[in-house]
Design a protein around this motif. Structure first.
Motif, PDB file in Angstrom:
ATOM      1  N   LEU A 107       5.919  -4.060   5.776  1.00  0.00           N
ATOM      2  CA  LEU A 107       6.342  -3.414   7.020  1.00  0.00           C
ATOM      3  C   LEU A 107       7.846  -3.197   7.001  1.00  0.00           C
TER       4      LEU A 107
ATOM      5  N   ALA B 225      -2.174  -3.957  14.335  1.00  0.00           N
ATOM      6  CA  ALA B 225      -0.719  -3.776  14.211  1.00  0.00           C
ATOM      7  C   ALA B 225      -0.226  -2.345  14.417  1.00  0.00           C
TER       8      ALA B 225
ATOM      9  N   GLU C 299       1.187  -1.160  16.974  1.00  0.00           N
ATOM     10  CA  GLU C 299       2.517  -1.221  17.597  1.00  0.00           C
ATOM     11  C   GLU C 299       3.616  -1.478  16.563  1.00  0.00           C
ATOM     12  N   GLN C 300       3.389  -2.443  15.669  1.00  0.00           N
ATOM     13  CA  GLN C 300       4.429  -2.746  14.672  1.00  0.00           C
ATOM     14  C   GLN C 300       4.660  -1.565  13.723  1.00  0.00           C
TER      15      GLN C 300
ATOM     16  N   SER D  74       4.276   1.481  14.277  1.00  0.00           N
ATOM     17  CA  SER D  74       4.962   2.592  14.960  1.00  0.00           C
ATOM     18  C   SER D  74       6.425   2.258  15.228  1.00  0.00           C
ATOM     19  N   LEU D  75       6.784   0.986  15.116  1.00  0.00           N
ATOM     20  CA  LEU D  75       8.092   0.536  15.599  1.00  0.00           C
ATOM     21  C   LEU D  75       9.109   0.206  14.512  1.00  0.00           C
ATOM     22  N   PHE D  76       8.630  -0.350  13.394  1.00  0.00           N
ATOM     23  CA  PHE D  76       9.587  -0.895  12.423  1.00  0.00           C
ATOM     24  C   PHE D  76      10.129   0.111  11.418  1.00  0.00           C
TER      25      PHE D  76
END
Ligand code: SF4
Lengths: 165, 754
Positions: A65, A93, A95-96, A98-100
């Motif tokens: 990630l 995951a 959310e992760q 899409s975010l990191f």
């Protein structure tokens, strides 16, 4: 969803400097190839008629990630007025992913694009009643705290939207 | 100047010099963005109405909603704790951190935790607390307090931040651009988030029915703080609860627009914790995040999400008592958007380090600080609200922010006890407590002074101009010696009107009958604008009367002398009731008095009386506009190219008046002037900086001039430098006289027949 809603969505995305492409479930592979940078990670798409290509690995480790350049996720809802994509917090995951990563690619089904907030909130209310969580994401992350607007404060610097017709 | 006044002036001067420019640029940018963004929103007024209604209902039912929320949070697998005060909240949060053996706690920006000062408590317990909002982190490194509720480091320049980073991290290469600084911070904070054991956030709203939190951010730090560590602690004031997720909707559309002028912030999280996203364990970097199968709710959940723990800490800390306080209650409707701060002329100049209490800043801060910290904290900056009312229309929940400031001022006045002062006593026939600050009583009883001033003019003017007198005024009531005093006229507006034998238009051939309200300034100081108003109305066939009506009470009100103001309201209504019954219109020249009749009198008069006065009152140019549009003949007035217009330039630079703009009346003056052939540019500032007695006070003189700076620049720029300057309000005219080197007048003087 009317054609008008979809083009309103695309207009809003352009205002946000977010690139969008229309494609079909069959062509998804190519479309994704054109907007992703390696290494790429993904979260499985919850759509019945299509899934991510094999070259998008899902279920990443924290290390993967952290080093990925592109994260591909579904957006189960989009809001035309604002150019927002809605990311659900899922056990796999989404959310992760899409975010990191510096680049987030959101895959949206055309029928999930709603005109405005009132319609979106009808869906949110159903989701949250079941204990779910969601993020309304509009453009890349941003901050003006350092004296000028900078994209990518903590989250993605760029967002791409792939619309499935 | 007394020493406290001098200290205050010095403090303001310091912040004007060190932070003023950065704050001005930031807040004015946000404010301009707000105008643009709400303009695009078709349902703006309707959304505000709904937002207001939701908050009214929620605060009304708050105890019941807390119970419902507790059930929802517990049903989701979290815990809810209601803390009576800061100590209780801090103890609870520290205990959670200790139970988790937390070494690092990452925080997303939250004003409520600033209020609690929870960082100190945690640090004392050995927990490393890291602010992850970039601005907030900068302040943490600099060991400073936020100066703005939305953009905490708005007072810091890019250069200042670069120096700070260099000094803190001993960098080999200096960071320069905003991009470099941001990426450096992102990397540093990313490391801290990765190792964190607890994530702490605030909550902008909380839905009682599902236990869902709404978090509004732009950077993504709140998302990371929630999703990476196993434990999430959310801290929020108890007033943040609304009944359901559907009730979030108007706020989601309003909050970014109101605060920073963004249609929506990058991220609006609707979290129903504990969230289903797996935790991210960077200590086990090669184990897939979704690796573990865990039993949860009888089923198998392929996720680390089941490791998650969630605590919601609701903070009372005075809020439940505010709910019982009829005047302060409205403060609880506040959604902390910062629009009241950004639209405030004074805040734009000095920011929250001057215009703020221990935690909150900006217009509504007085209400918050009075409710949470107590009156003495609120006292420190309450004075900076000039009552200009520019925040009123900016507030998305329609809070009458200036009224809250007035109420707090009144309470402060009443709380003090002291002895009567013989000098001011003669000038202050009011019903206020004896200990009230002598300067406040002087300005609050300006009607008495004005009467005395006219009766003794020109001696009074000559006297007021002498040095000993100026020194006396400065020492006793704090009038700044650099400010020109109003020059009282021997012949008042009313005596002029009587001497000429009343109206030249007999009632029998009049189109309308109108009372021209002889406000304090028109009657005693700016007599010319009164005469111009009469001549203008008469030219349009209006029969005019100028009866003896008491002053509106604006002066005492702005000093927080509420009961004196209320007495004025009753006297004014009594004096006008018969005229209203006779169907005469009430024409008001001074906008701050019109605003009294249309806004504040609602608090003082019986509803029917208020309505009648409100319905019958007009700003003078609004009234002229109405007459012209009802068929009166514009050629009877002075136009731009009338012979005899002398040195009046056809180009006009017009500054309306803050309260007049809040009432939406600016456009009438512009329309009338344009109809008569004038070319009008209008001022772009929120406020000229004078606002009543504010600019007279020695401790605020410099601030008032700084607030006026943008209007001076605009009206002195090449395209406006030759224009005739007109302004509607007395204080604006006085401020413009001080700022500009050319004469000023009221717009009605331009259109009156010459
Ligand atoms: S009082 Fe109104 S404008 Fe000011 S911060 Fe609160 S909600 Fe925003």
């Amino acid at each position: 969803m009317s054609a008008g809603t979809l083009s309103a969505f695309e207009r809003s995305l352009r205002r946000l400097d977010v690139e969008s492409i229309r494609t079909t479930p069959e062509e998804l592979d190519d479309a994704l190839a054109s907007v992703t940078l390696d290494p790429v990670v993904g979260a499985p798409l919850p759509f019945a008629d299509c899934s991510l290509p094999d070259w998008v690995p899902t279920d990443p480790t924290p290390a993967e990630l952290d080093s990925a350049k592109t994260g591909v996720t579904a957006a189960e809802l989009a809001i035309a007025d604002y150019g927002s994509v809605v990311i659900r917090a899922t056990p796999d995951a989404t959310e992760q992913v899409s975010l990191f990563c510096d680049r987030h690619v959101a895959v949206v089904r055309a029928e999930d694009v709603v005109p405005g907030m009132p319609e979106a909130f009808e869906r949110f209310a159903e989701w949250t009643e079941n204990g779910d969580s969601a993020i309304v994401a509009t453009g890349p992350s941003a901050t003006a705290d350092m004296g000028a607007l900078v994209k990518g404060a903590h989250g993605p610097k760029e967002v791409y939207v792939v619309v499935l017709e | 100047m007394s020493s406290t006044r001098e200290e205050k002036a010095a403090r303001i001067r310091h912040f004007l010099a060190t932070e003023g420019d950065a704050v001005a640029e930031g807040t004015r940018g946000f404010n301009a963005g707000r105008y643009d963004s709400v303009e695009k929103l078709d349902e703006y007024e309707e959304l505000k109405e709904r937002a207001r209604a939701i908050k009214e209902d929620a605060i009304e039912r708050l105890p019941e909603l807390v119970d419902q929320l507790r059930e929802s949070v517990e049903a989701n697998g979290g815990t809810l704790y209601v803390a009576d005060d800061a100590d209780e909240a801090n103890r609870y949060i520290r205990e959670i951190a200790e139970e988790q053996g937390a070494e690092t706690l990452v925080k997303s920006k939250s004003m409520t935790t600033e209020e609690l000062e929870v960082n100190d408590e945690l640090r004392a317990a050995g927990v490393d607390v890291v602010e992850t909002d970039l601005g907030e982190w900068v302040l943490q490194l600099a060991d400073e307090a936020p100066s703005h509720i939305v953009a905490p480091a708005i007072h810091k320049s890019r250069e200042g931040i670069a120096e700070l980073f260099e000094a803190t991290f001993e960098l080999d290469e200096p960071l320069e651009t905003a991009e470099e600084l941001t990426m450096f911070a992102r990397e540093k904070l990313g490391e801290r988030i990765a190792e964190a054991d607890v994530g702490m956030t605030g909550a902008n709203f909380i839905a009682a029915d599902s236990g869902t939190l709404l978090l509004v951010t732009s950077e993504g730090n709140a998302r990371k703080s929630v999703v990476v560590p196993e434990t999430h602690v959310a801290v929020a004031g108890v007033e943040k609860i609304v009944p359901s997720v559907r009730d979030f909707q108007p706020f989601v559309e309003l909050i970014g627009r109101s605060g920073t002028g963004q249609d929506i912030t990058s991220y609006v999280s609707l979290l129903t914790p504990p969230v289903d996203s797996p935790t991210v364990d960077f200590d086990a970097p090669d184990v897939p995040m979704t690796d573990r199968e865990t039993e949860r709710d009888g089923g198998s959940v392929p996720s680390r999400a089941s490791d998650r723990e969630f605590h919601l800490v609701l903070v009372d800390n005075g809020r439940m008592a505010m709910r019982e306080d009829e005047q302060l209650k409205e403060t609880l409707y506040c959604i902390r958007c910062s629009a009241c701060a950004n639209s405030c002329g004074n805040f734009q100049s000095v920011g929250g380090h001057v215009f703020g209490g221990e935690t909150y800043s900006g217009g509504i801060a007085t209400g918050w600080e009075a409710g949470i910290e107590g009156l003495d904290v609120a006292a420190e900056f309450n004075d900076l609200c000039t009552g200009c009312s520019r925040c009123v229309n900016a507030c998305p929940v329609k809070i009458d922010v200036p009224w809250i400031n007035t109420v707090v001022r009144d309470r402060l006045n009443r709380g003090e006890d002291g002895k009567l002062d013989f000098l001011v006593e003669g000038l202050t026939p009011d019903a206020e407590p004896g200990g009230l600050d002598i300067g406040k009583r002087f300005f609050g009883n300006f009607s008495t002074i004005a009467k005395l001033g006219s009766a003794t003019a020109p001696v009074s003017n000559w006297l007021a101009g002498t040095r000993p007198a100026r020194r006396l005024l400065a020492e006793t009531v704090g009038v700044d010696p650099r400010r020109d005093l109003p020059s009282f006229r021997r012949e008042t507006f009313r005596t002029w009107f009587e001497r000429r034998g009343g109206s030249e238009v007999p009632p029998a051939r009049a189109r309308r009958e109108a009372v021209v309200y002889p406000d304090l300034y028109t009657n005693h100081v700016h007599v010319e604008r009164g005469k111009a108003a009469v001549k203008t109305l008469e030219a349009l066939d209006v029969h005019v009367v100028v009866p003896d009506v008491p002053s509106s009470g604006r002066a005492p009100l702005s000093q927080g002398m509420v009961s004196t103001a209320e007495r004025h309201a009753h006297d004014v209504y009594a004096a006008l009731a018969e005229h209203i019954d006779a169907d005469r219109d009430l024409v008001v020249v001074e906008p701050s008095d019109l605003a009294m009749f249309r806004r504040e009198y609602e608090k003082f008069l019986a509803p029917k009386s208020f309505e009648r006065l409100d319905m019958h009152s007009y700003e003078v140019m609004e009234y002229v506009y109405g007459l012209l549009h009802a068929g009166a003949e514009p050629t009877l007035l002075s136009g731009a190219d009338d012979p005899g217009s002398g040195d009046v330039a056809a180009g006009v630079a017009y500054h309306s008046h803050c309260q007049q703009r809040t009432l939406g009346l600016e456009s009438y003056t512009i329309a009338v002037l344009e109809d008569l052939g004038y070319d009008v540019v209008t001022s772009e500032t929120e406020c000229c900086g004078m606002a009543g007695s504010f600019g007279y006070k020695s401790e605020y003189y410099e601030l008032s001039m700084d607030v006026g700076e943008p209007i001076r620049e605009q009206f002195e720029a090449a395209d406006a430098a030759d224009r005739t300057v007109v302004a509607s309000g007395t204080s604006c005219l006085e401020q413009l006289d001080a700022l500009l080197s050319r004469p000023t007048q009221h717009p009605v003087e331009l259109v009156a027949p010459r």
